[in-house]
Motif scaffolding. Structure first.
Motif, PDB file in Angstrom:
ATOM      1  N   LEU A  65     -29.466  25.946 -42.828  1.00 31.29           N
ATOM      2  CA  LEU A  65     -28.167  26.546 -43.136  1.00 31.29           C
ATOM      3  C   LEU A  65     -28.261  27.101 -44.547  1.00 31.29           C
ATOM      4  N   THR A  66     -27.974  28.382 -44.699  1.00 37.10           N
ATOM      5  CA  THR A  66     -27.977  29.004 -46.012  1.00 37.10           C
ATOM      6  C   THR A  66     -26.538  29.313 -46.379  1.00 37.10           C
ATOM      7  N   LEU A  67     -26.061  28.658 -47.441  1.00 37.75           N
ATOM      8  CA  LEU A  67     -24.674  28.799 -47.870  1.00 37.75           C
ATOM      9  C   LEU A  67     -24.599  29.761 -49.046  1.00 37.75           C
ATOM     10  N   GLY A  68     -23.501  30.503 -49.101  1.00 41.38           N
ATOM     11  CA  GLY A  68     -23.295  31.416 -50.212  1.00 41.38           C
ATOM     12  C   GLY A  68     -21.831  31.497 -50.597  1.00 41.38           C
ATOM     13  N   GLY A  69     -21.567  31.695 -51.873  1.00 40.00           N
ATOM     14  CA  GLY A  69     -20.200  31.896 -52.336  1.00 40.00           C
ATOM     15  C   GLY A  69     -19.521  30.625 -52.775  1.00 40.00           C
ATOM     16  N   ASP A  76     -10.184  26.186 -48.233  1.00 36.51           N
ATOM     17  CA  ASP A  76      -9.861  27.382 -47.456  1.00 36.51           C
ATOM     18  C   ASP A  76     -11.056  27.982 -46.732  1.00 36.51           C
ATOM     19  N   THR A  77     -12.280  27.638 -47.137  1.00 38.41           N
ATOM     20  CA  THR A  77     -13.456  28.291 -46.560  1.00 38.41           C
ATOM     21  C   THR A  77     -14.389  27.347 -45.805  1.00 38.41           C
ATOM     22  N   ALA A  78     -14.073  26.075 -45.716  1.00 40.61           N
ATOM     23  CA  ALA A  78     -15.012  25.066 -45.211  1.00 40.61           C
ATOM     24  C   ALA A  78     -15.208  25.062 -43.692  1.00 40.61           C
ATOM     25  N   ARG A 129     -18.220  23.335 -41.315  1.00 43.23           N
ATOM     26  CA  ARG A 129     -17.964  22.226 -40.370  1.00 43.23           C
ATOM     27  C   ARG A 129     -18.494  22.569 -38.982  1.00 43.23           C
ATOM     28  N   GLN A 130     -18.242  23.783 -38.521  1.00 42.41           N
ATOM     29  CA  GLN A 130     -18.701  24.200 -37.194  1.00 42.41           C
ATOM     30  C   GLN A 130     -20.226  24.195 -37.118  1.00 42.41           C
ATOM     31  N   ALA A 131     -20.891  24.694 -38.149  1.00 38.17           N
ATOM     32  CA  ALA A 131     -22.358  24.704 -38.166  1.00 38.17           C
ATOM     33  C   ALA A 131     -22.920  23.288 -38.194  1.00 38.17           C
ATOM     34  N   LEU A 132     -22.289  22.408 -38.955  1.00 43.39           N
ATOM     35  CA  LEU A 132     -22.733  21.011 -39.014  1.00 43.39           C
ATOM     36  C   LEU A 132     -22.515  20.308 -37.680  1.00 43.39           C
ATOM     37  N   SER A 185     -28.582  27.121 -52.798  1.00 41.83           N
ATOM     38  CA  SER A 185     -28.904  27.939 -53.969  1.00 41.83           C
ATOM     39  C   SER A 185     -27.948  29.119 -54.165  1.00 41.83           C
ATOM     40  N   GLY A 186     -27.318  29.594 -53.108  1.00 43.69           N
ATOM     41  CA  GLY A 186     -26.378  30.704 -53.222  1.00 43.69           C
ATOM     42  C   GLY A 186     -24.932  30.273 -53.373  1.00 43.69           C
ATOM     43  N   LEU A 187     -24.718  28.976 -53.496  1.00 45.55           N
ATOM     44  CA  LEU A 187     -23.355  28.439 -53.603  1.00 45.55           C
ATOM     45  C   LEU A 187     -22.937  28.410 -55.067  1.00 45.55           C
ATOM     46  N   ARG A 188     -21.847  29.110 -55.382  1.00 49.70           N
ATOM     47  CA  ARG A 188     -21.357  29.156 -56.764  1.00 49.70           C
ATOM     48  C   ARG A 188     -20.370  28.032 -57.059  1.00 49.70           C
ATOM     49  N   PHE A 189     -19.711  27.515 -56.005  1.00 50.64           N
ATOM     50  CA  PHE A 189     -18.673  26.511 -56.198  1.00 50.64           C
ATOM     51  C   PHE A 189     -18.605  25.639 -54.954  1.00 50.64           C
ATOM     52  N   CYS A 190     -18.356  24.354 -55.158  1.00 52.70           N
ATOM     53  CA  CYS A 190     -18.149  23.422 -54.045  1.00 52.70           C
ATOM     54  C   CYS A 190     -17.157  22.371 -54.518  1.00 52.70           C
ATOM     55  N   ASP A 191     -16.057  22.215 -53.772  1.00 50.30           N
ATOM     56  CA  ASP A 191     -15.083  21.178 -54.128  1.00 50.30           C
ATOM     57  C   ASP A 191     -15.268  19.967 -53.219  1.00 50.30           C
ATOM     58  N   SER A 192     -14.337  19.034 -53.305  1.00 44.72           N
ATOM     59  CA  SER A 192     -14.447  17.791 -52.532  1.00 44.72           C
ATOM     60  C   SER A 192     -14.397  18.043 -51.029  1.00 44.72           C
ATOM     61  N   THR A 193     -13.744  19.098 -50.591  1.00 44.53           N
ATOM     62  CA  THR A 193     -13.711  19.422 -49.159  1.00 44.53           C
ATOM     63  C   THR A 193     -15.113  19.745 -48.662  1.00 44.53           C
ATOM     64  N   GLY A 194     -15.836  20.548 -49.421  1.00 40.99           N
ATOM     65  CA  GLY A 194     -17.207  20.875 -49.051  1.00 40.99           C
ATOM     66  C   GLY A 194     -18.107  19.660 -49.069  1.00 40.99           C
ATOM     67  N   LEU A 195     -17.956  18.839 -50.098  1.00 41.72           N
ATOM     68  CA  LEU A 195     -18.746  17.611 -50.185  1.00 41.72           C
ATOM     69  C   LEU A 195     -18.450  16.703 -48.993  1.00 41.72           C
ATOM     70  N   ASN A 196     -17.177  16.540 -48.653  1.00 43.33           N
ATOM     71  CA  ASN A 196     -16.817  15.700 -47.506  1.00 43.33           C
ATOM     72  C   ASN A 196     -17.374  16.251 -46.204  1.00 43.33           C
ATOM     73  N   ALA A 197     -17.370  17.556 -46.030  1.00 41.68           N
ATOM     74  CA  ALA A 197     -17.948  18.152 -44.820  1.00 41.68           C
ATOM     75  C   ALA A 197     -19.431  17.816 -44.723  1.00 41.68           C
ATOM     76  N   LEU A 198     -20.141  17.918 -45.841  1.00 47.21           N
ATOM     77  CA  LEU A 198     -21.566  17.588 -45.840  1.00 47.21           C
ATOM     78  C   LEU A 198     -21.803  16.098 -45.594  1.00 47.21           C
ATOM     79  N   LEU A 199     -20.979  15.239 -46.179  1.00 50.65           N
ATOM     80  CA  LEU A 199     -21.117  13.797 -45.947  1.00 50.65           C
ATOM     81  C   LEU A 199     -20.864  13.443 -44.481  1.00 50.65           C
TER      82      LEU A 199
END
Length: 118
Positions: free
Chosen positions: A24-28, A33-35, A39-42, A57-71
């Motif tokens: 999975l290559t993430l960007g932006g 609002d964007t997670a 979630r669908q890919a995971l 490497s292409g991710l400029r920002f990640c908040d707790s929602t993104g972290l929780n999705a990855l966890l």
């Protein structure tokens, strides 16, 4: 094999298979609002099982929602007999992972090449 990705103005997810691993290559900007595409890919990766490498490497920002999705994705993959690894953490994203201790929960690689060679 390249699978379709998703992209909007602020966040993108590209999905492909490389050497038997799903990449999975993430960007932006990954936030509340964007997670959903992540979630669908995971979820799809968890159904498949196996090894998942997330290129951050292409991710400029990640908040707790993104972290929780990855966890949650990590747990689902583990239950399916797979694994979730991160590659290319940098800048403010790496800082957030360090502050929260999440960089100790995931296997973290310097870049995708290192991850795929591991």
């Amino acid at each position: 094999m390249v699978m379709p990705g998703t992209e909007d103005e602020r966040f993108s997810v590209a999905v492909r298979t490389v050497d038997g691993a799903v990449l999975l290559t993430l960007g932006g900007e990954l936030d509340h609002d964007t997670a959903e595409p992540l979630r669908q890919a995971l979820d799809a990766a968890a159904v498949r099982g196996g090894r998942l490498v997330v290129d951050m490497s292409g991710l400029r920002f990640c908040d707790s929602t993104g972290l929780n999705a990855l966890l949650h994705g990590r747990i689902a993959l583990h239950e399916a007999g797979g694994s979730l690894e991160l590659a290319g953490l940098g800048g403010p994203v790496a800082r957030m992972f360090r502050i929260t201790g999440a960089d100790g929960v995931f296997p973290v690689h310097e870049d995708v090449e290192q991850a795929l060679g591991a």
